[in-house]
Write an enzyme that holds these catalytic residues in place. Structure first.
Site, PDB file in Angstrom:
ATOM      1  N   LYS A 170       4.090  -1.697   7.625  1.00 31.56           N
ATOM      2  CA  LYS A 170       4.998  -2.488   6.802  1.00 31.56           C
ATOM      3  C   LYS A 170       5.533  -3.698   7.555  1.00 31.56           C
ATOM      4  O   LYS A 170       5.697  -4.789   6.991  1.00 31.56           O
ATOM      5  CB  LYS A 170       6.139  -1.608   6.299  1.00 31.56           C
ATOM      6  CG  LYS A 170       5.725  -0.673   5.168  1.00 31.56           C
ATOM      7  CD  LYS A 170       6.885   0.140   4.653  1.00 31.56           C
ATOM      8  CE  LYS A 170       6.538   0.848   3.361  1.00 31.56           C
ATOM      9  NZ  LYS A 170       5.361   1.696   3.440  1.00 31.56           N
ATOM     10  N   ARG A 347      -6.646   0.299  -1.711  1.00 34.25           N
ATOM     11  CA  ARG A 347      -7.511   1.275  -2.377  1.00 34.25           C
ATOM     12  C   ARG A 347      -7.383   1.076  -3.878  1.00 34.25           C
ATOM     13  O   ARG A 347      -6.595   0.255  -4.350  1.00 34.25           O
ATOM     14  CB  ARG A 347      -7.081   2.696  -2.025  1.00 34.25           C
ATOM     15  CG  ARG A 347      -5.605   2.932  -2.316  1.00 34.25           C
ATOM     16  CD  ARG A 347      -5.184   4.364  -2.069  1.00 34.25           C
ATOM     17  NE  ARG A 347      -3.743   4.542  -2.035  1.00 34.25           N
ATOM     18  CZ  ARG A 347      -2.947   4.597  -3.097  1.00 34.25           C
ATOM     19  NH1 ARG A 347      -3.449   4.457  -4.312  1.00 34.25           N
ATOM     20  NH2 ARG A 347      -1.646   4.774  -2.970  1.00 34.25           N
TER      21      ARG A 347
END
Length: 736
Positions: A170, A347
């Protein structure tokens, strides 16, 4: 020679496109460029073997459940053979049955099966699979696995490893986004993890702040802090949870948006430098920071803001050399409409069918094409929004218990009828188990309509038609969500469930008289059906003693039905209340029912099929329902609304039946049942409590025991026989 020349031209073309791709992406870091080049090189090799881009012949799906089935559906349509992997717990799973080949990769725990990179790659070699589709979860965002696939010459149907690494952190991803001029939430994303320093950063940002695990996901390691006094305790808690979940206790501190909307953009990039966004999804309805309902397009989002956010999403993908399907998640401030990059999921998302519904595209098809070396099938200008779509995630969980996951067998499963506008994305069938080892999602219900109102009506209807018995579900909770005025209006924020908790999660209320009438009719008709089944197996089916209806000479048969009702909510202990319904038989299928606390009887009648479909008339009102008996509970599900009456049937007191009949030297059945197993033989001498036989009644097994010191005289039934109410099971004589 001509074939060799074709191969050479293809390689030159791909090298030139690679140079063009790199020249376009000056924002990439060196590692990102290297990863993209590696991924591109593997695609080049795949193409060079065929002189031009060519679709895979066989792929392995390194996943299970509904996403494995979803990938297989598209692969089959495209003529691509599929290989499934499965754990011991999944040997009879739906995805195993759907695949062309299937291989066991280990025990039930994911760490010993679906997360075993070595075993999955070994299967790929054995099965000669050219590529691996990771689905979502498990290894889908595992950079090491993507790199191992590359090294072993297997195409990873996903982004390059370095893109996964860059977006998996992050703090690192925020730095890359800042360089790419993608808006990020104000906060501290650096390496200094000194508690005092982080507290100072929180003071600089201004409370409330959000502490987030750098390597986190799914809400783990996430804490909302409202004041400086709370900061240290929440920081320690966040770090402990992050270490347990991700083996990394690094955190970042960000401004907490009080009224946030979760809006994400589907992006797609190929290995030739093309990148597009396929519009947005609003995923603001969440519990425990996990999505429950998704819709597209986002209510109230203007075309101008959509284009602006879409461009930011494409910039985010380009910044890390992305290839394949990905989702860029933004948090939007409901108060001023500003938006900030939150994270990128590298994904295919769980909620990708929502995008498919409003674009008319098959994203798995796109994934296979891009991984095979083909360019994106459409340009940005060719992509058009079509109508509105919703997705509701059907989970085995207990919403009233803070959404604790549930397990069990799908004893009864009835879904809405699939169509072009209704999709049931699932990996389970009736009779399958939802186990403790994997995610408890049962299915995704996806609907589409020409506009939001039409799609929402369809979603409500489909949820009303969804029936599941055998384990706890969130279906009733979903019905309340999509019927709530705030959701109907559109544009709810991520606080929706917490804000409206009292109406979305009300305590269990006592059933009304109409519901008890339906439950009573269902019970009586079910008993009659069981009795008739036993009669058909009887040696004297026409005997008056085989009647399925009670009778009394010179009178009307009467009886009492004794139920147990469970009441309570998540803050109080569930309590059981006894409910007695008085029954007066008019005919075998017509009754007068007197409810607790009432003197006025209700006239009721009905019919019940072997498949559990009941048509009941309650005081001239007709009700169509589905009746299911499972593990001591009776379920009556109204077909038009999905409203479910669930009551606990009283345990059959065979001991009482035995003791009452002991003086008559016999044991009789207090209700219809089936003899599972006879445990003793004729003339056996028994002491008190000795098991005699096992009887199944109301789908529960009951052990019939000896009432005292007796000797078996006659056993009237054998294994597998059906027994009616009031029949003698065994007679005794005094021991000699």
């Amino acid at each position: 020679q001509r074939r060799d020349m074709g191969i050479a031209i293809s390689i030159i073309f791909l090298i030139m496109s690679t140079l063009l791709l790199l020249s376009r992406a000056r924002l990439w870091s060196a590692p990102s460029r290297l990863a993209a080049t590696r991924n591109h090189a593997l695609i080049v090799r795949h193409i060079s073997e065929h002189s031009k881009p060519q679709m895979f012949e066989k792929i392995l799906i390194a996943n299970r459940g509904e996403i494995a089935c979803r990938v297989m559906q598209t692969a089959k349509r495209m003529g691509v053979k599929t290989v499934a992997v499965f754990s011991d717990a999944d040997k009879n799973a739906m995805h195993v049955a759907m695949a062309d080949q299937a291989y066991n990769i280990g025990p039930a725990p994911a760490a010993e099966s679906y997360l075993r990179k070595d075993r999955i790659l070994d299967v790929a070699r054995k099965a000669n699979a050219q590529a691996i589709h990771p689905g979502y979860g498990f290894l889908s965002e595992n950079a090491e696995f993507a790199e191992l696939c590359h090294r072993q010459g297997v195409v990873f149907i996903g982004p390059p490893a370095q893109a996964i690494i860059a977006m998996g952190s992050k703090s690192e991803s925020k730095k890359i986004m800042t360089a790419a001029k993608v808006p990020v939430v104000p906060g501290y994303h650096g390496e200094n993890q000194d508690p005092q320093f982080l507290a100072e950063q929180a003071n600089r940002i201004g409370y409330p702040v959000l502490i987030k695990a750098v390597s986190g996901g799914g809400g783990k390691g996430m804490r909302i802090v409202h004041s400086a006094e709370e900061f240290q305790a929440n920081l320690e808690s966040s770090k402990r949870e992050a270490m347990k979940s991700f083996s990394d206790d690094k955190v970042l501190v960000e401004k907490y948006i009080k009224r946030p909307r979760h809006i994400e953009f589907q992006v797609f990039a190929d290995a030739l430098g093309n990148c597009v966004y396929l519009f947005e999804r609003d995923c603001s309805v969440q519990r425990r920071h996990q999505k429950v309902l998704e819709e597209a397009p986002a209510p109230g989002l203007s075309a101008e803001r959509r284009a602006e956010m879409g461009k930011s999403a494409v910039n985010a993908a380009r910044a890390v050399g992305y290839v394949g399907a990905g989702t860029v998640e933004f948090i939007m401030d409901e108060d001023d409409g500003s938006y900030y990059f939150m994270e990128m999921n590298t994904r295919l998302q769980v909620e990708h069918p929502v995008t498919e519904m409003v674009t008319g595209l098959d994203l798995v098809d796109w994934q296979l094409q891009v991984a095979s070396g083909f360019p994106l099938p459409k340009t940005q200008d060719e992509l058009v929004l079509q109508g509105h779509a919703f997705e509701a995630r059907v989970y085995s969980e207990r919403p009233e218990r803070n959404f604790l996951p549930g397990t069990g067998s799908l004893v009864h499963l009835r879904t809405p009828e699939p169509s072009a506008d209704v999709r049931i994305e699932t990996g389970v069938r009736e009779g399958d188990e939802i186990s403790i080892f994997y995610d408890p999602m049962i299915a995704k219900l996806v609907v589409r309509g020409p506009n939001r109102d039409a799609a929402l009506r369809k979603l409500k209807t489909c949820l009303d038609e969804y029936q599941i018995v055998g384990l706890p579900t969130n279906i009733e909770f979903l019905r309340r969500c999509v019927s709530h005025p705030a959701f109907l209006q559109g544009g709810v924020n991520t606080n929706f469930i917490d804000t409206h908790k009292s109406t979305l999660l009300p305590p269990r209320h006592a059933l009304d008289d109409k519901a008890w009438a339906l439950v009573s009719v269902a019970t009586l008709l079910n008993e009659m059906n069981l009795s008739q089944q036993g009669r058909m197996r009887s040696s004297e089916p026409d005997s008056p003693w085989e009647m399925s209806k009670p009778f009394r000479v010179n009178g009307t048969a009467r009886r009492e039905l004794r139920f147990k009702e469970e009441l309570g909510d998540e803050d109080t202990q569930i309590t059981e209340t006894d409910v007695v319904v008085s029954v007066r038989y008019l005919t075998a299928t017509e009754f007068e029912l007197t409810m607790p606390g009432s003197k006025q009887p209700i006239r009721a009648s009905g019919s019940l099929t072997e498949s559990g479909q009941m048509v009941a008339t309650i005081d001239e009102s007709v009700h169509k329902s589905t009746v299911v008996v499972d593990n001591g509970y009776l379920y009556v599900i109204e077909n038009h609304s999905g409203a479910t009456c669930k009551v606990k049937l009283p345990a059959v007191n065979f001991d009482s039946a035995s003791s009452k009949a002991a003086s008559g030297q016999k044991i009789v059945t207090p209700m219809p049942g089936k003899v599972v197993k006879v445990l003793v033989g004729p003339n056996a001498k028994l002491s008190k409590g000795t098991p005699i036989m096992i009887l199944e009644a109301m789908k529960m097994e009951h052990v019939i025991k000896s009432p005292g010191e007796v000797q078996v005289d006659t056993l009237f039934f054998k294994d597998g026989d059906f027994v009616e109410d009031g029949k003698t099971l065994v007679s005794f004589v005094t021991p000699k």
